[in-house]
Scaffold this motif. Structure first.
Motif, PDB file in Angstrom:
ATOM      1  N   VAL A  70       0.514  -1.317  -0.045  1.00  0.00           N
ATOM      2  CA  VAL A  70       0.400   0.125   0.165  1.00  0.00           C
ATOM      3  C   VAL A  70       0.209   1.007  -0.229  1.00  0.00           C
ATOM      4  CG1 VAL A  70      -1.582   1.423   1.299  1.00  0.00           C
ATOM      5  CG2 VAL A  70      -2.014  -1.224   1.066  1.00  0.00           C
ATOM      6  N   VAL A  71       0.442   2.405  -0.690  1.00  0.00           N
ATOM      7  CA  VAL A  71       0.836   3.434  -0.907  1.00  0.00           C
ATOM      8  C   VAL A  71       0.165   4.571  -0.452  1.00  0.00           C
ATOM      9  CG1 VAL A  71       2.106   5.176  -2.266  1.00  0.00           C
ATOM     10  CG2 VAL A  71       2.923   2.466  -2.648  1.00  0.00           C
ATOM     11  N   ILE A  72       0.115   5.668   0.273  1.00  0.00           N
ATOM     12  CA  ILE A  72      -0.293   6.559   1.085  1.00  0.00           C
ATOM     13  C   ILE A  72       0.602   7.916   0.671  1.00  0.00           C
ATOM     14  CG2 ILE A  72      -1.240   7.575   3.084  1.00  0.00           C
ATOM     15  CD1 ILE A  72      -1.391   4.405   4.072  1.00  0.00           C
ATOM     16  N   VAL A  73      -0.757   8.492   0.016  1.00  0.00           N
ATOM     17  CA  VAL A  73      -0.107   9.533  -0.233  1.00  0.00           C
ATOM     18  C   VAL A  73      -0.900  10.665   0.469  1.00  0.00           C
ATOM     19  CG1 VAL A  73      -0.170  11.938  -2.212  1.00  0.00           C
ATOM     20  CG2 VAL A  73       0.123   9.620  -3.091  1.00  0.00           C
TER      21      VAL A  73
ATOM     22  N   GLY B 259      -1.252  13.106   6.907  1.00  0.00           N
ATOM     23  CA  GLY B 259      -1.589  14.125   8.076  1.00  0.00           C
ATOM     24  C   GLY B 259      -2.681  13.063   8.740  1.00  0.00           C
ATOM     25  N   ASP B 260      -3.708  13.676   9.731  1.00  0.00           N
ATOM     26  CA  ASP B 260      -4.145  12.402  10.389  1.00  0.00           C
ATOM     27  C   ASP B 260      -5.426  11.440   9.479  1.00  0.00           C
ATOM     28  OD1 ASP B 260      -3.820  13.728  13.185  1.00  0.00           O
ATOM     29  OD2 ASP B 260      -5.926  14.850  12.873  1.00  0.00           O
ATOM     30  N   THR B 261      -5.214  12.142   8.402  1.00  0.00           N
ATOM     31  CA  THR B 261      -6.539  11.305   7.607  1.00  0.00           C
ATOM     32  C   THR B 261      -5.800  10.031   7.320  1.00  0.00           C
ATOM     33  OG1 THR B 261      -7.687  12.756   6.797  1.00  0.00           O
ATOM     34  CG2 THR B 261      -8.013  11.164   5.753  1.00  0.00           C
ATOM     35  N   GLY B 262      -4.312  10.322   6.748  1.00  0.00           N
ATOM     36  CA  GLY B 262      -3.184   9.818   6.189  1.00  0.00           C
ATOM     37  C   GLY B 262      -2.718   8.711   6.909  1.00  0.00           C
ATOM     38  N   ASN B 263      -2.899   8.901   7.924  1.00  0.00           N
ATOM     39  CA  ASN B 263      -2.168   7.591   9.029  1.00  0.00           C
ATOM     40  C   ASN B 263      -3.555   7.172  10.091  1.00  0.00           C
ATOM     41  OD1 ASN B 263       0.245   9.131   9.708  1.00  0.00           O
ATOM     42  ND2 ASN B 263      -0.033  10.445  10.941  1.00  0.00           N
ATOM     43  N   ASP B 264      -4.777   7.658   9.464  1.00  0.00           N
ATOM     44  CA  ASP B 264      -5.425   6.759   9.735  1.00  0.00           C
ATOM     45  C   ASP B 264      -6.023   5.502   8.879  1.00  0.00           C
ATOM     46  OD1 ASP B 264      -6.525   7.969  12.018  1.00  0.00           O
ATOM     47  OD2 ASP B 264      -7.757   8.916  11.293  1.00  0.00           O
ATOM     48  N   CYS B 265      -5.393   5.854   7.664  1.00  0.00           N
ATOM     49  CA  CYS B 265      -5.600   4.768   6.466  1.00  0.00           C
ATOM     50  C   CYS B 265      -4.030   4.308   7.075  1.00  0.00           C
ATOM     51  CB  CYS B 265      -5.564   5.353   5.612  1.00  0.00           C
ATOM     52  SG  CYS B 265      -6.712   6.310   4.310  1.00  0.00           S
ATOM     53  N   CYS B 266      -3.313   4.632   7.491  1.00  0.00           N
ATOM     54  CA  CYS B 266      -2.094   3.302   7.266  1.00  0.00           C
ATOM     55  C   CYS B 266      -2.610   2.676   8.426  1.00  0.00           C
ATOM     56  CB  CYS B 266      -0.631   4.644   8.297  1.00  0.00           C
ATOM     57  SG  CYS B 266       1.095   3.765   8.200  1.00  0.00           S
ATOM     58  N   ALA B 267      -2.833   3.071   9.976  1.00  0.00           N
ATOM     59  CA  ALA B 267      -3.629   2.017  10.864  1.00  0.00           C
ATOM     60  C   ALA B 267      -4.939   1.280  10.462  1.00  0.00           C
ATOM     61  CB  ALA B 267      -4.507   2.357  12.056  1.00  0.00           C
TER      62      ALA B 267
ATOM     63  N   ALA C  63      -5.129  -0.143   6.988  1.00  0.00           N
ATOM     64  CA  ALA C  63      -4.449  -1.267   6.113  1.00  0.00           C
ATOM     65  C   ALA C  63      -3.231  -2.026   7.037  1.00  0.00           C
ATOM     66  CB  ALA C  63      -3.728  -0.061   5.398  1.00  0.00           C
ATOM     67  N   ILE C  64      -3.469  -1.426   7.646  1.00  0.00           N
ATOM     68  CA  ILE C  64      -2.161  -2.640   9.101  1.00  0.00           C
ATOM     69  C   ILE C  64      -3.720  -3.771   9.733  1.00  0.00           C
ATOM     70  CG2 ILE C  64      -0.510  -3.125  10.930  1.00  0.00           C
ATOM     71  CD1 ILE C  64       0.421  -0.802  10.718  1.00  0.00           C
ATOM     72  N   ARG C  65      -4.795  -2.878  10.134  1.00  0.00           N
ATOM     73  CA  ARG C  65      -5.724  -4.177  10.549  1.00  0.00           C
ATOM     74  C   ARG C  65      -6.218  -5.058   9.717  1.00  0.00           C
ATOM     75  NH1 ARG C  65      -4.740   0.267  13.442  1.00  0.00           N
ATOM     76  NH2 ARG C  65      -4.808   0.003  15.441  1.00  0.00           N
ATOM     77  N   LEU C  66      -6.067  -4.907   8.072  1.00  0.00           N
ATOM     78  CA  LEU C  66      -6.864  -5.246   7.022  1.00  0.00           C
ATOM     79  C   LEU C  66      -5.485  -6.073   6.646  1.00  0.00           C
ATOM     80  CD1 LEU C  66      -8.944  -2.497   5.639  1.00  0.00           C
ATOM     81  CD2 LEU C  66      -9.347  -4.545   7.337  1.00  0.00           C
ATOM     82  N   GLY C  67      -4.339  -5.887   7.613  1.00  0.00           N
ATOM     83  CA  GLY C  67      -3.418  -6.946   7.222  1.00  0.00           C
ATOM     84  C   GLY C  67      -2.783  -7.305   5.464  1.00  0.00           C
ATOM     85  N   CYS C  68      -2.481  -6.012   5.513  1.00  0.00           N
ATOM     86  CA  CYS C  68      -1.298  -5.480   4.142  1.00  0.00           C
ATOM     87  C   CYS C  68      -0.151  -5.626   4.088  1.00  0.00           C
ATOM     88  CB  CYS C  68      -1.133  -3.462   3.808  1.00  0.00           C
ATOM     89  SG  CYS C  68      -0.604  -3.175   4.802  1.00  0.00           S
ATOM     90  N   THR C  69       0.751  -6.068   3.377  1.00  0.00           N
ATOM     91  CA  THR C  69       2.313  -6.832   3.784  1.00  0.00           C
ATOM     92  C   THR C  69       3.033  -5.583   3.936  1.00  0.00           C
ATOM     93  OG1 THR C  69       1.768  -8.723   1.928  1.00  0.00           O
ATOM     94  CG2 THR C  69       4.028  -8.042   2.778  1.00  0.00           C
ATOM     95  N   LYS C  70       3.498  -4.842   2.794  1.00  0.00           N
ATOM     96  CA  LYS C  70       3.621  -3.497   3.281  1.00  0.00           C
ATOM     97  C   LYS C  70       3.194  -2.452   2.675  1.00  0.00           C
ATOM     98  CE  LYS C  70       8.367  -1.462   0.896  1.00  0.00           C
ATOM     99  NZ  LYS C  70       9.186  -1.541  -0.620  1.00  0.00           N
ATOM    100  N   ILE C  71       3.560  -0.651   3.609  1.00  0.00           N
ATOM    101  CA  ILE C  71       3.148   0.162   3.642  1.00  0.00           C
ATOM    102  C   ILE C  71       4.090   0.800   3.166  1.00  0.00           C
ATOM    103  CG2 ILE C  71       2.107   2.506   4.878  1.00  0.00           C
ATOM    104  CD1 ILE C  71       0.476   0.145   6.454  1.00  0.00           C
ATOM    105  N   THR C  72       4.340   1.888   2.435  1.00  0.00           N
ATOM    106  CA  THR C  72       5.022   3.515   1.771  1.00  0.00           C
ATOM    107  C   THR C  72       3.744   4.388   2.099  1.00  0.00           C
ATOM    108  OG1 THR C  72       6.419   2.223   0.045  1.00  0.00           O
ATOM    109  CG2 THR C  72       6.998   4.251   0.988  1.00  0.00           C
ATOM    110  N   GLN C  73       4.701   5.578   3.003  1.00  0.00           N
ATOM    111  CA  GLN C  73       3.458   6.869   3.438  1.00  0.00           C
ATOM    112  C   GLN C  73       4.426   8.236   2.627  1.00  0.00           C
ATOM    113  OE1 GLN C  73       2.112   6.719   7.503  1.00  0.00           O
ATOM    114  NE2 GLN C  73       0.255   8.415   6.594  1.00  0.00           N
ATOM    115  N   LEU C  74       3.901   8.652   1.821  1.00  0.00           N
ATOM    116  CA  LEU C  74       4.609   9.770   0.911  1.00  0.00           C
ATOM    117  C   LEU C  74       4.110  11.174   1.977  1.00  0.00           C
ATOM    118  CD1 LEU C  74       4.315   8.477  -2.450  1.00  0.00           C
ATOM    119  CD2 LEU C  74       6.141   8.207  -0.976  1.00  0.00           C
ATOM    120  N   GLU C  75       4.891  11.595   2.074  1.00  0.00           N
ATOM    121  CA  GLU C  75       4.325  13.505   2.518  1.00  0.00           C
ATOM    122  C   GLU C  75       5.548  14.162   2.233  1.00  0.00           C
ATOM    123  OE1 GLU C  75       3.608  16.151   5.369  1.00  0.00           O
ATOM    124  OE2 GLU C  75       2.698  14.385   5.074  1.00  0.00           O
TER     125      GLU C  75
END
Length: 319
Positions: A291-294, A297-305, A307-319
């Motif tokens: 998963v890549v999160i663009v 902020g708060d909403t991006g971090n909510d998406c990160c949290a 996605a983790i709970r939905l079992g994704c293998t890897k997250i890259t977050q761009l800020e």
């Protein structure tokens, strides 16, 4: 000032997070609660400043610091320390209609302005606020506040998000007859569909809506103004109309939708997950997904949290 030496005696003690390996497997709230003794100690750290910047909401160098609601923070910190939850609740509700929401998801600008933070760590205002309102619910202090006199004026509030609920509450307390029209099946708007359950349990929202109903506010759910009822019809039925419709349209990133498969907008993604969670339906399966999160902020971090709970293998977050 409950204890003149409190800020010297006690260190900052935030509500602890649940263990990582436990909390990433569910959508229950993130934080554990602390004892009443700990909360009194944390409230005792408040110095009751002569000029309490925590409640000031003033602009310094182009940025706002302090509580935008002008919460009477030193007053209710003192009441917590004294063990007077009823008095603390009275002062808290004077400025804040929904402290059970802000006590969970507010960015705590009050703590950024706390004088204690200049030479140490700020007071745990955020956690103290949540303690007051949750203690009040537990102790049966949160009873319906029904206006003694009704004005006879009818007001339609379009939208049951944070602003719509706050306005409906204020108008109802002033004696007007308020009807909230909401296109979704549940009230709360961003609180319900944009903030994940681990930050704000949806039962907290539903508890407040039920209390508002007891106080006389009516809700018409699954009602889209412009589709199910026209604005002209509302003008005929009501003395005033307040539009609290929110901002649902996302800001696109040029070329993303055309060039990349599998792009989802943040609030749509969070909403879909919450809807399934509420319905007890199977959740989105992100196993084997990178998963890549663009946005960070708060909403991006909510998406990160999420996605983790939905079992994704890897997250890259761009800020």
């Amino acid at each position: 000032m409950g204890k003149s030496t409190g800020f010297l005696q006690y260190g900052r003690a935030e509500n602890p997070h649940r263990p990582v390996q436990a909390r990433i497997k569910d959508f229950e709230e993130l934080y554990e609660t602390q004892s009443e003794t700990t909360r009194k100690e944390q409230a005792a750290r408040c110095m009751n400043c002569g000029v309490p910047f925590c409640q000031s909401a003033i602009e310094l160098k182009g940025m706002v610091t302090g509580c935008p609601l002008h919460n009477l923070i030193p007053e209710w910190n003192d009441e917590i320390y004294q063990g007077n939850i009823a008095y603390a609740l009275n002062r808290l509700l004077k400025t804040n209609p929904f402290p059970e929401f802000t006590g969970r998801v507010c960015p705590a600008l009050c703590e950024k302005a706390c004088i204690n933070g200049l030479d140490g760590e700020p007071v745990c205002v955020h956690d103290n606020e949540k303690f007051i309102i949750e203690s009040a619910f537990e102790q049966g202090l949160m009873k319906p506040r029904k206006p003694a006199v009704r004005s006879g004026k009818r007001v339609a509030v379009i939208g049951a998000g944070p602003s719509g609920l706050a306005l409906a509450d204020a108008l109802n307390q002033r004696g007007h007859l308020v009807c909230v029209l909401e296109r979704e099946e549940e009230a709360g708007g961003l609180l319900m569909y944009g903030i994940p359950n681990m930050k704000l349990d949806k039962r907290v929202i539903q508890r407040r809506v039920e209390l508002m109903k007891e106080e006389g506010v009516t809700f018409e759910m699954n009602t889209s103004v412009g589709r199910d009822v026209s604005f002209d019809q509302l003008k005929e039925r009501y003395d005033a109309i307040a539009v609290c419709a929110g901002a649902k349209k996302p800001r696109p990133v040029a070329g993303f939708e055309d060039d990349i498969h599998g792009v989802a907008y943040a609030v749509d993604f969070l909403s879909a997950t919450t809807r399934r969670l509420q319905a007890g339906a199977p959740l989105p399966d992100l196993r084997e997904c990178h998963v890549v999160i663009v946005g960070g902020g708060d909403t991006g971090n909510d998406c990160c949290a999420t996605a983790i709970r939905l079992g994704c293998t890897k997250i890259t977050q761009l800020e």
